[in-house]
Design a protein around this motif. Structure first.
Motif, PDB file in Angstrom:
ATOM      1  N   MET A   1       0.750  -1.349   0.071  1.00 54.73           N
ATOM      2  CA  MET A   1      -0.046  -0.125   0.109  1.00 54.73           C
ATOM      3  C   MET A   1       0.841   1.162  -0.019  1.00 54.73           C
ATOM      4  N   LYS A   2       0.356   2.157  -0.744  1.00 57.61           N
ATOM      5  CA  LYS A   2       1.506   3.163  -0.839  1.00 57.61           C
ATOM      6  C   LYS A   2       0.622   4.527  -0.701  1.00 57.61           C
ATOM      7  N   ILE A   3       1.135   5.737  -0.361  1.00 57.70           N
ATOM      8  CA  ILE A   3       0.447   7.123  -0.297  1.00 57.70           C
ATOM      9  C   ILE A   3       1.379   8.030  -1.371  1.00 57.70           C
ATOM     10  N   PHE A   4       0.939   8.623  -2.207  1.00 62.04           N
ATOM     11  CA  PHE A   4       1.696   9.366  -3.249  1.00 62.04           C
ATOM     12  C   PHE A   4       2.802   8.522  -4.051  1.00 62.04           C
ATOM     13  N   GLY A   5       2.434   7.285  -4.140  1.00 58.43           N
ATOM     14  CA  GLY A   5       3.554   6.314  -4.634  1.00 58.43           C
ATOM     15  C   GLY A   5       4.543   5.966  -4.052  1.00 58.43           C
ATOM     16  N   ARG A   6       4.570   6.257  -2.587  1.00 57.24           N
ATOM     17  CA  ARG A   6       5.686   5.725  -1.662  1.00 57.24           C
ATOM     18  C   ARG A   6       5.056   5.202  -0.494  1.00 57.24           C
ATOM     19  N   GLU A   7       5.974   4.334   0.140  1.00 56.41           N
ATOM     20  CA  GLU A   7       5.686   3.448   1.267  1.00 56.41           C
ATOM     21  C   GLU A   7       5.429   4.537   2.536  1.00 56.41           C
ATOM     22  N   PRO A   8       4.536   4.225   3.264  1.00 55.63           N
ATOM     23  CA  PRO A   8       4.010   5.081   4.464  1.00 55.63           C
ATOM     24  C   PRO A   8       5.194   5.370   5.252  1.00 55.63           C
ATOM     25  N   ALA A   9       5.858   4.175   5.662  1.00 55.21           N
ATOM     26  CA  ALA A   9       7.244   4.327   6.432  1.00 55.21           C
ATOM     27  C   ALA A   9       8.033   5.224   5.962  1.00 55.21           C
ATOM     28  N   GLY A  13       9.124   8.787   7.898  1.00 50.92           N
ATOM     29  CA  GLY A  13      10.813   9.086   8.165  1.00 50.92           C
ATOM     30  C   GLY A  13      11.023  10.356   7.547  1.00 50.92           C
ATOM     31  N   PHE A  14      10.543  10.638   6.240  1.00 52.22           N
ATOM     32  CA  PHE A  14      10.727  11.951   5.623  1.00 52.22           C
ATOM     33  C   PHE A  14       9.997  13.343   6.444  1.00 52.22           C
ATOM     34  N   ALA A  15       8.981  12.921   6.835  1.00 48.24           N
ATOM     35  CA  ALA A  15       8.152  14.106   7.858  1.00 48.24           C
ATOM     36  C   ALA A  15       9.205  14.368   9.118  1.00 48.24           C
ATOM     37  N   ALA A  16       9.560  13.102   9.591  1.00 46.48           N
ATOM     38  CA  ALA A  16      10.346  13.417  11.102  1.00 46.48           C
ATOM     39  C   ALA A  16      11.698  14.038  10.817  1.00 46.48           C
ATOM     40  N   ALA A  17      12.232  13.788   9.685  1.00 52.45           N
ATOM     41  CA  ALA A  17      13.509  14.402   9.316  1.00 52.45           C
ATOM     42  C   ALA A  17      13.338  15.956   8.984  1.00 52.45           C
ATOM     43  N   ALA A  18      12.312  16.112   8.419  1.00 51.53           N
ATOM     44  CA  ALA A  18      11.904  17.506   7.803  1.00 51.53           C
ATOM     45  C   ALA A  18      11.414  18.449   9.083  1.00 51.53           C
ATOM     46  N   LEU A  19      11.039  17.600  10.079  1.00 52.78           N
ATOM     47  CA  LEU A  19      10.643  18.283  11.167  1.00 52.78           C
ATOM     48  C   LEU A  19      11.869  18.750  11.989  1.00 52.78           C
ATOM     49  N   LYS A  20      12.805  17.527  12.317  1.00 52.39           N
ATOM     50  CA  LYS A  20      14.164  17.943  12.878  1.00 52.39           C
ATOM     51  C   LYS A  20      14.748  18.967  12.192  1.00 52.39           C
ATOM     52  N   LEU A  21      14.928  19.115  10.882  1.00 51.75           N
ATOM     53  CA  LEU A  21      15.682  19.882  10.107  1.00 51.75           C
ATOM     54  C   LEU A  21      15.080  21.187  10.465  1.00 51.75           C
ATOM     55  N   GLY A  22      13.916  21.357  10.373  1.00 51.06           N
ATOM     56  CA  GLY A  22      13.054  22.778  10.512  1.00 51.06           C
ATOM     57  C   GLY A  22      13.370  23.407  12.081  1.00 51.06           C
ATOM     58  N   ALA A  23      13.485  22.280  13.209  1.00 46.47           N
ATOM     59  CA  ALA A  23      13.860  22.755  14.180  1.00 46.47           C
ATOM     60  C   ALA A  23      15.187  23.245  14.540  1.00 46.47           C
ATOM     61  N   ALA A  24      16.069  22.625  13.743  1.00 46.61           N
ATOM     62  CA  ALA A  24      17.651  23.090  13.472  1.00 46.61           C
ATOM     63  C   ALA A  24      17.786  24.466  12.959  1.00 46.61           C
ATOM     64  N   ALA A  44      -2.350   9.345  11.702  1.00 51.34           N
ATOM     65  CA  ALA A  44      -3.072   9.532  10.600  1.00 51.34           C
ATOM     66  C   ALA A  44      -2.871   8.334   9.493  1.00 51.34           C
ATOM     67  N   VAL A  45      -1.543   8.130   9.289  1.00 54.85           N
ATOM     68  CA  VAL A  45      -1.106   7.106   8.344  1.00 54.85           C
ATOM     69  C   VAL A  45      -1.988   5.657   8.774  1.00 54.85           C
ATOM     70  N   GLY A  46      -1.892   5.474   9.917  1.00 57.75           N
ATOM     71  CA  GLY A  46      -2.920   4.433  10.421  1.00 57.75           C
ATOM     72  C   GLY A  46      -4.233   4.225  10.096  1.00 57.75           C
ATOM     73  N   VAL A  47      -4.685   5.417   9.903  1.00 60.56           N
ATOM     74  CA  VAL A  47      -6.137   5.581   9.588  1.00 60.56           C
ATOM     75  C   VAL A  47      -6.443   5.290   8.120  1.00 60.56           C
ATOM     76  N   TRP A  48      -5.531   5.844   7.502  1.00 58.56           N
ATOM     77  CA  TRP A  48      -5.248   5.471   5.979  1.00 58.56           C
ATOM     78  C   TRP A  48      -5.070   4.243   5.564  1.00 58.56           C
ATOM     79  N   LEU A  49      -4.358   3.530   6.153  1.00 58.53           N
ATOM     80  CA  LEU A  49      -4.179   1.970   5.927  1.00 58.53           C
ATOM     81  C   LEU A  49      -5.410   1.242   6.353  1.00 58.53           C
ATOM     82  N   ALA A  50      -5.863   1.688   7.343  1.00 60.82           N
ATOM     83  CA  ALA A  50      -7.266   1.113   7.844  1.00 60.82           C
ATOM     84  C   ALA A  50      -8.296   1.201   6.841  1.00 60.82           C
ATOM     85  N   VAL A  51      -8.275   2.457   6.069  1.00 62.03           N
ATOM     86  CA  VAL A  51      -9.422   2.644   5.335  1.00 62.03           C
ATOM     87  C   VAL A  51      -8.977   1.744   4.161  1.00 62.03           C
ATOM     88  N   VAL A  52      -7.584   1.808   3.414  1.00 58.94           N
ATOM     89  CA  VAL A  52      -7.550   1.027   2.449  1.00 58.94           C
ATOM     90  C   VAL A  52      -7.524  -0.588   2.537  1.00 58.94           C
TER      91      VAL A  52
END
Length: 127
Positions: A1-9, A13-24, A44-52
């Motif tokens: 299952m993919k979101i925007f053509g990418r794996e949810p994990a 990971g990208f969102a977490a890294a972007a958030l840490k970069l923003g904080a830095a 939210a990804v868990g909800v999306w996966l449950a729907v799909v």
């Protein structure tokens, strides 16, 4: 299952890294707030996966998202007592229970034991 053509994990990971970069680079969020944001995104990804996946876990995923959202609001300064938070979460749980009841059907009896009853229905007597 993919979101925007990418794996949810990968996206999480990208969102977490972007958030840490923003904080830095000056984004004013504490480590606790970063954790709470990541938790809400994961829920939210868990909800999306449950729907799909359509596996019947949508109610549980929505409850987890609501709990993560409550933690996020409190982490960002929502000044509610634990009693008020508990009442809101109980209301969410009650709503989800009412909604989920309309979404679930009982399983079809598959074994002989499930298809019979030791109590026989009484037919008309003495006509």
């Amino acid at each position: 299952m993919k979101i925007f053509g990418r794996e949810p994990a990968l996206l999480l990971g990208f969102a977490a890294a972007a958030l840490k970069l923003g904080a830095a680079f000056g984004l004013d969020v504490s480590a606790t707030q970063q954790t709470l944001i990541n938790m809400v995104l994961a829920a939210a990804v868990g909800v999306w996966l449950a729907v799909v996946a359509r596996d019947g876990a949508l109610g549980a995923a929505l409850m987890q998202l609501a709990q993560a959202g409550m933690a996020l609001f409190v982490g960002f300064g929502l000044d509610w007592s634990t009693e008020r938070q508990g009442m809101v979460m109980a209301a969410v749980a009650a709503f989800l229970a009412l909604w989920e009841r309309t979404q679930v059907t009982p399983p079809v009896a598959t074994t002989r034991l499930e298809q019979t009853s030791p109590v026989k229905a009484a037919g008309p007597s003495g006509v």
